[in-house]
Design a protein around this motif. Structure first.
Motif, PDB file in Angstrom:
ATOM      1  N   ARG A  21     -18.789  11.141  14.645  1.00 48.19           N
ATOM      2  CA  ARG A  21     -17.254  10.634  14.188  1.00 48.19           C
ATOM      3  C   ARG A  21     -17.533   9.097  14.464  1.00 48.19           C
ATOM      4  NH1 ARG A  21     -12.096  12.801  16.650  1.00 48.19           N
ATOM      5  NH2 ARG A  21     -13.054  14.804  15.680  1.00 48.19           N
ATOM      6  N   LEU A  32     -18.154   6.587  17.395  1.00 46.35           N
ATOM      7  CA  LEU A  32     -17.311   6.735  18.516  1.00 46.35           C
ATOM      8  C   LEU A  32     -17.649   7.801  19.442  1.00 46.35           C
ATOM      9  CD1 LEU A  32     -14.577   6.013  19.832  1.00 46.35           C
ATOM     10  CD2 LEU A  32     -13.658   7.789  18.320  1.00 46.35           C
ATOM     11  N   GLN A  33     -18.098   8.997  18.884  1.00 44.63           N
ATOM     12  CA  GLN A  33     -18.524  10.179  19.870  1.00 44.63           C
ATOM     13  C   GLN A  33     -19.409  11.191  18.625  1.00 44.63           C
ATOM     14  OE1 GLN A  33     -14.356  11.851  19.929  1.00 44.63           O
ATOM     15  NE2 GLN A  33     -15.375  13.455  19.465  1.00 44.63           N
ATOM     16  N   LEU A  36     -20.834  16.529  21.371  1.00 46.97           N
ATOM     17  CA  LEU A  36     -20.259  16.909  22.551  1.00 46.97           C
ATOM     18  C   LEU A  36     -18.703  16.307  23.032  1.00 46.97           C
ATOM     19  CD1 LEU A  36     -23.266  16.002  25.221  1.00 46.97           C
ATOM     20  CD2 LEU A  36     -22.504  18.279  24.302  1.00 46.97           C
ATOM     21  N   GLY A  37     -18.521  15.171  22.291  1.00 51.21           N
ATOM     22  CA  GLY A  37     -17.050  14.660  22.608  1.00 51.21           C
ATOM     23  C   GLY A  37     -17.243  13.670  23.791  1.00 51.21           C
ATOM     24  N   ILE A  38     -16.501  12.781  23.967  1.00 51.70           N
ATOM     25  CA  ILE A  38     -16.480  11.651  24.840  1.00 51.70           C
ATOM     26  C   ILE A  38     -16.732  12.076  26.239  1.00 51.70           C
ATOM     27  CG2 ILE A  38     -15.134   9.669  25.804  1.00 51.70           C
ATOM     28  CD1 ILE A  38     -13.872   9.340  23.151  1.00 51.70           C
TER      29      ILE A  38
ATOM     30  N   GLY B  31      -9.355  14.530  20.815  1.00 47.37           N
ATOM     31  CA  GLY B  31     -10.421  14.637  21.657  1.00 47.37           C
ATOM     32  C   GLY B  31     -10.120  15.228  22.991  1.00 47.37           C
ATOM     33  N   ASP B  32     -10.780  15.072  23.975  1.00 45.80           N
ATOM     34  CA  ASP B  32     -10.387  16.019  25.368  1.00 45.80           C
ATOM     35  C   ASP B  32      -9.233  15.592  25.963  1.00 45.80           C
ATOM     36  OD1 ASP B  32     -13.140  17.202  25.475  1.00 45.80           O
ATOM     37  OD2 ASP B  32     -13.812  15.256  25.565  1.00 45.80           O
ATOM     38  N   VAL B  57      -9.012  11.284  26.208  1.00 46.03           N
ATOM     39  CA  VAL B  57     -10.054  10.010  26.799  1.00 46.03           C
ATOM     40  C   VAL B  57      -9.823   8.867  26.147  1.00 46.03           C
ATOM     41  CG1 VAL B  57     -11.610  11.769  27.814  1.00 46.03           C
ATOM     42  CG2 VAL B  57     -11.712  11.435  25.293  1.00 46.03           C
TER      43      VAL B  57
END
Lengths: 379, 120
Positions: A21, A32-33, A36-38, B31-32, B57
């Motif tokens: 992304r 940005l990520q 997996l995600g941040i 997001g998370d 986050v």
């Protein structure tokens, strides 16, 4: 650079292929990520190894006209309160461009590469930094963009194993060493440093070979691509400053608790005392202490306290005694964390303060940084 | 009756009480999640008032009362473990139940097909 043109690093196509992304950052379209995600990218970097594209940063060579590296070092010392002359060949050091008011114009890394100084500056400041160096150093140095190079960061406890598979020589390097290594068949300038609080490397690679090197590193089972989101939470847990958020032209290195970056040689009574922009204020603050100071801040509850939040000594009333400059949830810490500036009278570790978030004052404490135990390979 | 808002909230309405949460699309964008603050049971909200606060986050964001009403129940489990909202946004990750001041007002909200068309 034009206002509307979106810049791309040599790894842009790879980011898209990996499903990143993307987000605009310092004029570049950056990841940005990834998938997996941040949160998981952050934890993966602390546990295994993460690969970051930091090619948007500025890479500059300062080549002494005399051929003597000491002349380049002495020239650069006009712009930074740092001992560059004492920087040994093959070593790297953190530095700061200061202004005449003693504030910080940018932070940078400087390496002694024997015949030149290798400088890495922040993406958002690089044009201004380059012009600044040209203006003030051109009598002694050729100031040269290394704009045909990408910059990759490989960070985490498995970084050594992953890079050693391609360049075994990296294992012998210590924290802040810099050397030329053949990586994946290409000569690269490799430093054992980074911006995550972990052991790791930054690899300056010719842009044509960058995607191939990134793919080769990603083939290692420990390595995942990591975006700017996790880069920010990793550096904050490590207590490292972000220029533009935690450092700015009004803030001095002493206020920023970066006195460790000002070696003895440049301080009062040192061999090359002063002689950098803003020396009067900076040396005075070193002697007398600053009026405000950058500190770590740990919220007692679970609500993150973000940059911009004002800090108070009391739960009700009173004027702010400081403010938060960076704040986020720390995935490895397992809770919120922040850094900011407070009056020197409220800067002692453990001082209870209140941060105003959405109109409520939340209990926080001044805390030591880093918030994690760094994994730097010092020995 | 399942309804959706422009702000990516879902409402499951039974007997004049709406169970409210955020959509999978919203959680992907956020997001998370790392922090959730819920309203108190008994709190009354007008349509569009901020009823809950989320922190991912990346950033903070608000959850609005989709319609006017009174909070009858909150999901404490997501306060203890905000990740539930990411893993099951339309099930275990619900936020609160609100007794609607005017149940017929829900007719003006989107149905599932209209919401899916909006988010593409």
């Amino acid at each position: 650079m034009s206002e509307t043109e979106v810049l791309k690093t040599p790894l842009h196509g790879l980011h898209l292929e990996l499903g990143a992304r993307m987000t605009p950052f310092a004029g570049y379209d950056m990841p940005l990520q990834y998938g997996l995600g941040i949160l998981k990218e952050h934890l993966h970097t602390r546990d295994q190894a993460g690969l970051f594209d930091v090619s948007h940063m500025g890479q500059v060579a300062l080549r002494p006209r005399s051929g003597d590296i000491a002349d380049a070092a002495l020239a650069l010392e006009r712009l930074v309160p740092v001992d560059i002359l004492g920087l040994a060949e093959g070593r790297q050091r953190y530095a700061l461009f200061t202004n005449r008011a003693g504030g910080i114009e940018d932070d940078l890394m400087v390496a002694n590469r024997a015949d030149h100084l290798f400088v890495v500056v922040n993406a958002a400041c690089k044009e201004v930094d380059f012009a600044h160096m040209q203006t003030h150093l051109s009598d002694a140095c050729e100031v040269e963009w290394l704009d045909g190079r990408a910059l990759l960061a490989l960070q985490g406890p498995k970084a050594e194993a992953a890079l050693a598979a391609l360049a075994p020589g990296c294992a012998a390097m210590r924290f802040m060493d810099v050397s030329t290594l053949n990586v994946n068949g290409v000569d690269c300038v490799v430093s054992r440093s980074g911006y995550s609080g972990e052991d790791g490397y930054e690899i300056s690679v010719p842009e044509g070979a960058a995607a191939g090197l990134a793919r080769a590193l990603l083939e290692h089972e420990a390595v995942e691509p990591i975006g700017l989101g996790a880069r920010d939470s990793l550096r904050l847990e490590a207590g490292l400053c972000l220029y533009g958020a935690d450092l700015d032209p009004a803030t001095s290195p002493v206020e920023a608790s970066l006195t460790w970056a000002i070696q003895k040689a440049r301080r009062t009574g040192g061999a090359r005392e002063g002689g950098f922009p803003g020396a009067e204020r900076i040396l005075r603050e070193l002697a007398e202490g600053p009026a405000r100071k950058r500190v770590g801040i740990l919220p007692e509850g679970r609500a993150p306290v973000r940059g911009g939040a004002e800090l108070f000594a009391d739960e009700d009333g009173g004027a702010p005694i400081g403010s938060v400059t960076s704040g986020a949830f720390g995935p490895s810490l397992g809770g919120p964390m922040a850094m900011g500036y407070v009056a020197a009278t409220h800067a002692a570790t453990g001082t209870p303060l209140f941060a105003e978030v959405r109109g409520k004052r939340l209990a926080v404490q001044v805390a030591d940084m880093p918030f994690i135990t760094p994994g730097y390979k010092r020995n | 009756m399942l309804k959706f808002t422009d702000d990516h909230e879902w409402l499951n309405i039974e007997n004049g009480i709406a169970t409210v949460g955020i959509t999978g699309h919203a959680t992907e964008q956020l997001g998370d999640l790392v922090f959730v603050e819920l309203p108190e049971v008994g709190a009354e909200f007008g349509e569009g008032d901020t009823a809950a606060t989320l922190e991912s986050v990346k950033a903070a964001s608000d959850v609005y009362a989709p319609l006017a009403g009174e909070i009858t129940e909150i999901n404490d489990a997501i306060v203890d473990d905000p990740a539930i909202v990411n893993s099951d946004p339309t099930g275990e990750g619900w936020f609160f139940k609100i007794k609607l001041a005017d149940a017929s007002a829900a007719e003006g909200l989107m149905d599932e097909d209209a919401y899916k068309a909006m988010v593409g």
